[in-house]
Design a protein around this motif. Structure first.
Motif, PDB file in Angstrom:
ATOM      1  N   SER A  56       9.705 -45.500  75.402  1.00 43.10           N
ATOM      2  CA  SER A  56       8.929 -45.110  76.582  1.00 43.10           C
ATOM      3  C   SER A  56       8.174 -43.828  76.278  1.00 43.10           C
ATOM      4  O   SER A  56       8.778 -42.805  75.965  1.00 43.10           O
ATOM      5  CB  SER A  56       9.865 -44.891  77.779  1.00 43.10           C
ATOM      6  N   CYS A  57       6.864 -43.891  76.411  1.00 39.99           N
ATOM      7  CA  CYS A  57       6.032 -42.760  76.007  1.00 39.99           C
ATOM      8  C   CYS A  57       4.837 -42.655  76.933  1.00 39.99           C
ATOM      9  O   CYS A  57       4.232 -43.671  77.308  1.00 39.99           O
ATOM     10  CB  CYS A  57       5.572 -42.939  74.559  1.00 39.99           C
ATOM     11  N   SER A  58       4.488 -41.430  77.295  1.00 35.51           N
ATOM     12  CA  SER A  58       3.369 -41.206  78.209  1.00 35.51           C
ATOM     13  C   SER A  58       2.011 -41.348  77.533  1.00 35.51           C
ATOM     14  O   SER A  58       0.985 -41.377  78.210  1.00 35.51           O
ATOM     15  CB  SER A  58       3.476 -39.805  78.825  1.00 35.51           C
ATOM     16  N   VAL A  77       4.326 -35.735  68.920  1.00 41.56           N
ATOM     17  CA  VAL A  77       5.563 -35.745  69.689  1.00 41.56           C
ATOM     18  C   VAL A  77       5.618 -34.554  70.631  1.00 41.56           C
ATOM     19  O   VAL A  77       6.124 -34.643  71.750  1.00 41.56           O
ATOM     20  CB  VAL A  77       6.773 -35.731  68.730  1.00 41.56           C
ATOM     21  N   ASP A  78       5.106 -33.425  70.188  1.00 46.76           N
ATOM     22  CA  ASP A  78       5.191 -32.186  70.949  1.00 46.76           C
ATOM     23  C   ASP A  78       4.410 -32.245  72.248  1.00 46.76           C
ATOM     24  O   ASP A  78       4.684 -31.473  73.159  1.00 46.76           O
ATOM     25  CB  ASP A  78       4.678 -31.031  70.085  1.00 46.76           C
ATOM     26  N   GLY A  79       3.462 -33.166  72.367  1.00 42.38           N
ATOM     27  CA  GLY A  79       2.624 -33.187  73.559  1.00 42.38           C
ATOM     28  C   GLY A  79       2.840 -34.370  74.475  1.00 42.38           C
ATOM     29  O   GLY A  79       2.145 -34.484  75.488  1.00 42.38           O
ATOM     30  N   TRP A  80       3.777 -35.261  74.156  1.00 37.20           N
ATOM     31  CA  TRP A  80       3.982 -36.474  74.950  1.00 37.20           C
ATOM     32  C   TRP A  80       5.330 -36.456  75.642  1.00 37.20           C
ATOM     33  O   TRP A  80       6.314 -35.914  75.117  1.00 37.20           O
ATOM     34  CB  TRP A  80       3.890 -37.716  74.063  1.00 37.20           C
ATOM     35  N   ALA A  81       5.389 -37.071  76.824  1.00 42.90           N
ATOM     36  CA  ALA A  81       6.640 -37.185  77.568  1.00 42.90           C
ATOM     37  C   ALA A  81       7.276 -38.543  77.303  1.00 42.90           C
ATOM     38  O   ALA A  81       6.605 -39.509  76.931  1.00 42.90           O
ATOM     39  CB  ALA A  81       6.377 -37.008  79.058  1.00 42.90           C
ATOM     40  N   ASP A 431      14.894 -36.861  77.808  1.00 37.88           N
ATOM     41  CA  ASP A 431      13.619 -36.787  77.096  1.00 37.88           C
ATOM     42  C   ASP A 431      13.496 -35.464  76.345  1.00 37.88           C
ATOM     43  O   ASP A 431      13.904 -34.406  76.844  1.00 37.88           O
ATOM     44  CB  ASP A 431      12.449 -36.906  78.067  1.00 37.88           C
ATOM     45  N   GLY A 432      12.889 -35.518  75.171  1.00 40.64           N
ATOM     46  CA  GLY A 432      12.692 -34.315  74.374  1.00 40.64           C
ATOM     47  C   GLY A 432      11.860 -33.272  75.085  1.00 40.64           C
ATOM     48  O   GLY A 432      12.132 -32.064  74.951  1.00 40.64           O
ATOM     49  N   ALA A 433      10.832 -33.694  75.831  1.00 46.21           N
ATOM     50  CA  ALA A 433       9.975 -32.729  76.527  1.00 46.21           C
ATOM     51  C   ALA A 433      10.748 -31.984  77.612  1.00 46.21           C
ATOM     52  O   ALA A 433      10.495 -30.801  77.870  1.00 46.21           O
ATOM     53  CB  ALA A 433       8.770 -33.447  77.132  1.00 46.21           C
ATOM     54  N   VAL A 434      11.696 -32.674  78.255  1.00 41.42           N
ATOM     55  CA  VAL A 434      12.518 -32.015  79.270  1.00 41.42           C
ATOM     56  C   VAL A 434      13.443 -30.995  78.608  1.00 41.42           C
ATOM     57  O   VAL A 434      13.579 -29.858  79.068  1.00 41.42           O
ATOM     58  CB  VAL A 434      13.329 -33.048  80.076  1.00 41.42           C
TER      59      VAL A 434
END
Length: 558
Positions: A56-58, A77-81, A431-434
Motif C-alpha cells: 500500500s503506497c500513496s 521511500v522518504d516521500g511516500w506514505a 507505516d514508515g512515514a508515521v
C-alpha cells in the motif's frame, strides 16, 4: 499466501523461482506469488531500468516513474506514505530493494549454490536452503519476543534485511546492505502536521476505491475508521464479551454516528475464547503470529467482514507502540542533566499507577531502558536454553523504534494468516512515514501523564467527536484469557509437553504450573506465556505444511 521476491544468480547458474509464481520480470527474475491486485503492485519500465512498488503506497504511477534512474532510490521511500517495498532493476542488472523503515514489510535473503534469493517470506525462502527452524531464534523469542536475535530469522539460513536498509545485489551473486533511514530531530509543532499527513495519506492508500471494514474499539482503530470514511463507506466492527453490550468499547462505538459508517457488534462467545480451536485452521507463517492464541475470535471476525464484502480491514495495531510511551524518557532527561524534570515525571507516573517512584528514578540514573520500559520482564521459569544477553539501548528513541519494528514484523505474520480469507489486514500505524514523524519528537515531549496520546490527538483529534478525543481508557480482555485457559486446560497442558519440549527449549513442569495458575485466575504475566503457546501452535503448523518448492526458471515458465 501472497509474497514477492527475486533471484540474483551466481555466474554460470540458472536462476530459480518458487513453483506457481508469476514472473514480473525475467532478467534478473522478480516474481509474485498469490493474488496481487493492481493497487498493491505497480511497475514502470523506461530509460533502461524497471521499478516496482509492492504494498500500500500513496505514490501514483507518475511518482514511481520519476525514480527510474535517480542515484538515490531511497529518496522515493522518504516521500511516500503507506507500508511498501521498492524494487528497481537497472540496465546493468543491479537489483536494489528498499526495505521500509518500520519493518511492516519484511524482506529476507538466503544464499545457496546458485546465488542469492530474496523475498518477503522467510518461510518460503527456507524451502531453498533446508527448511529448518532456527532454534536459537526461537529460544530468544520465548525469552522476550520483543528483542529477538539481530540478523536472524525464524529459519536457518534466512537472513532479514534490517528495517530502513537498502539491499543491493549485483550480477555475479554479490549482495550488500546499507542504511537509508535514521530518525531526525524536529520540534513538536513541526511533527504534528507530518503525523497527520502520514496517517491520512496512509489510510487513503489502502481505503480509496475498495470496500473497507475497520475495528472500532479504542482511539487508534476508531481514528483509522474515521479517516477511511473520507474516501468511502466503512463497515465498523466492535468486539465485546457476550452479554455485555453496554459500556467500554461499545459505548464509544455507538456514539460514533457518522455518515457512511455502518456499525456492527461482534459478541465474543465461548467458542471464540482465546486458545479455542478455530473453524479456520492456522496457516504456516514466517514466525509465530500474535493472533495464534486468539485465532478462534479473529478468524470469525474476519470471516464476518469478508462475507460482508470487505476487501481491506483496518486495525489500530501499533497505535499504543507509537503514542502511549512508557517513562523511558527519564533516562534521556538524566543524560541532559534535567534531574528535577526527571524526578517530577517519575513521581507523576508513580502516582498514576499507585507505585513508588524510586525504582524509576534508580533505573533512569543507571540508564536502564529495559527496566523503565518493562519492569515486569524476567526470564520465564520454563525456558531451558541459555539466551545471549541482548543489549537494550537506554535511549527512548531507540526503544520506540525497536518496539515499533518488532511489533510491525510480528503483525506481518497476522496478515499472512488473513490471506486465507482473501482479505487484506492493514495496519496504518506501522507505516514508515508515521514512525519517522513520531520518532522525530523529543522523547520528553511525547510523554504525558495528563493527556492520553497527545501527539495523536493534536494531529488528527479534530476528526473525532469530543467524546472520543477525551477518552483515556480502552477495552480489557484479561478475564477472557483466564476463561479461555480454563475451558481449554487439557489441550494446553498437553501442548506444554509438545514440540518445544522435544527441542529441549522448555521444561513442561513449570510451564504447566503457569497454565494451571492462569486457569485459577492467578495474576499472570501474559507475554511470555502467550509466546510459548503461540510458538507451540506455530511449530505444529509449519512441521505439517510442505515447504515451498523451488524450480529453475525454465521449469517454472514451462
Amino acid at each position: 499466501m501472497r509474497w514477492f521476491g527475486g533471484c540474483a544468480p551466481a555466474p554460470g547458474t540458472r536462476p530459480v523461482m518458487p513453483m506457481g509464481a508469476r514472473l514480473l520480470w525475467s532478467d534478473p527474475p522478480v516474481w509474485m506469488v498469490g493474488a496481487w491486485p493492481d493497487r498493491l503492485v505497480r511497475s514502470v519500465d523506461g530509460g533502461g531500468a524497471r521499478i516496482a512498488v509492492f504494498g500500500s503506497c500513496s505514490a501514483s504511477a507518475e511518482d514511481v516513474a520519476r525514480f527510474l534512474t535517480v542515484d538515490d532510490l531511497s529518496a522515493a521511500v522518504d516521500g511516500w506514505a503507506g507500508s511498501f517495498t521498492v524494487v528497481r532493476v537497472t540496465g546493468d542488472g543491479v537489483v536494489e530493494v528498499i526495505a521500509d523503515a518500520a519493518h511492516a514489510c519484511p524482506v529476507y535473503t538466503a544464499r545457496f549454490s546458485g546465488g542469492v534469493v530474496w523475498g518477503s517470506s522467510s518461510r518460503a525462502l527456507s524451502g531453498l536452503v533446508g527448511g529448518g527452524v532456527d532454534a536459537d531464534w526461537l529460544a530468544a523469542f520465548l525469552s522476550d519476543k520483543r528483542t529477538v536475535l539481530s540478523g536472524r530469522s525464524a529459519w536457518e539460513g534466512v537472513v532479514p534485511v534490517p528495517a530502513g536498509h537498502w539491499l543491493i545485489m549485483r550480477p555475479g551473486g554479490g549482495a550488500s546492505v546499507r542504511p537509508w533511514w535514521t530518525p531526525r530531530l524536529r520540534s513538536y509543532t513541526e511533527a504534528v502536521p507530518l503525523v497527520r499527513r502520514a496517517l491520512l495519506d496512509g489510510v487513503r492508500a489502502r481505503a480509496e476505491g475498495v470496500a473497507v471494514s475497520s475495528d472500532v474499539a479504542g482511539m487508534d482503530s476508531t481514528t483509522a475508521a474515521v479517516i477511511a470514511l473520507r474516501y468511502g463507506p466503512v463497515l465498523g466492527m466492535t468486539v465485546h464479551p457476550e452479554g455485555v453490550s453496554e459500556g467500554g468499547d461499545v459505548r464509544y462505538a455507538r456514539a460514533l454516528d457518522l455518515p457512511g459508517l455502518t456499525h456492527t457488534l461482534f459478541p465474543l462467545r465461548s467458542e471464540h475464547l482465546p486458545f479455542s480451536p478455530a473453524d479456520e485452521p492456522l496457516s504456516a507463517t514466517d514466525e509465530p503470529a500474535p493472533s495464534s492464541v486468539s485465532w478462534a475470535m479473529l478468524s470469525a471476525q474476519l470471516r464476518a467482514v469478508a462475507d460482508a464484502g470487505s476487501v481491506c480491514h483496518l486495525t489500530g495495531d501499533g497505535g499504543d507502540n507509537l503514542f502511549l510511551s512508557p517513562p523511558t524518557h527519564l533516562a534521556d532527561l538524566v543524560r541532559r542533566g534535567r534531574l528535577l524534570r526527571m524526578v517530577g515525571d517519575a513521581q507523576a507516573w508513580a502516582r498514576l499507577r499507585k507505585v513508588s517512584p524510586w525504582p524509576l528514578v534508580a533505573a533512569a540514573l543507571r540508564q536502564d531502558g529495559g527496566q523503565l520500559a518493562r519492569p515486569w520482564l524476567s526470564r520465564p521459569p520454563w525456558l531451558l536454553t541459555t539466551v545471549p544477553a541482548l543489549r537494550v539501548d537506554a535511549s527512548a528513541d531507540a526503544g520506540l523504534v525497536a518496539g515499533v519494528r518488532g511489533a510491525a514484523r510480528r503483525a506481518y505474520a497476522d496478515s499472512q494468516l488473513t490471506d486465507a480469507f482473501g482479505l487484506e489486514l492493514q495496519n496504518p500505524y506501522f507505516d514508515g512515514a508515521v514512525l519517522d514523524a513520531v520518532a522525530s519528537v523529543p522523547s520528553w515531549e511525547r510523554f504525558s501523564v495528563y493527556r492520553c496520546k497527545p501527539l495523536l490527538v493534536d494531529a488528527v483529534g479534530d476528526l473525532l467527536p469530543e467524546l472520543h478525543r477525551r477518552r483515556v481508557t480502552k477495552g480489557v480482555f484479561a478475564e477472557d484469557f483466564h476463561r479461555g485457559i480454563r475451558v481449554n486446560l487439557r489441550r494446553l497442558l498437553s501442548m506444554a509437553g509438545g514440540r518445544l519440549a522435544d527441542l529441549g527449549l522448555v521444561d513442561p513442569l513449570p510451564l504447566r504450573a503457569a497454565i494451571h495458575g492462569a486457569a485459577l485466575g492467578a495474576k499472570t504475566v501474559w507475554p511470555p506465556l502467550l509466546s510459548a503457546l503461540a510458538a507451540e501452535m506455530w511449530l505444529e503448523v509449519v512441521e505439517t505444511t510442505p515447504p515451498v518448492t523451488w524450480v529453475s526458471i525454465e521449469e517454472g515458465i514451462g
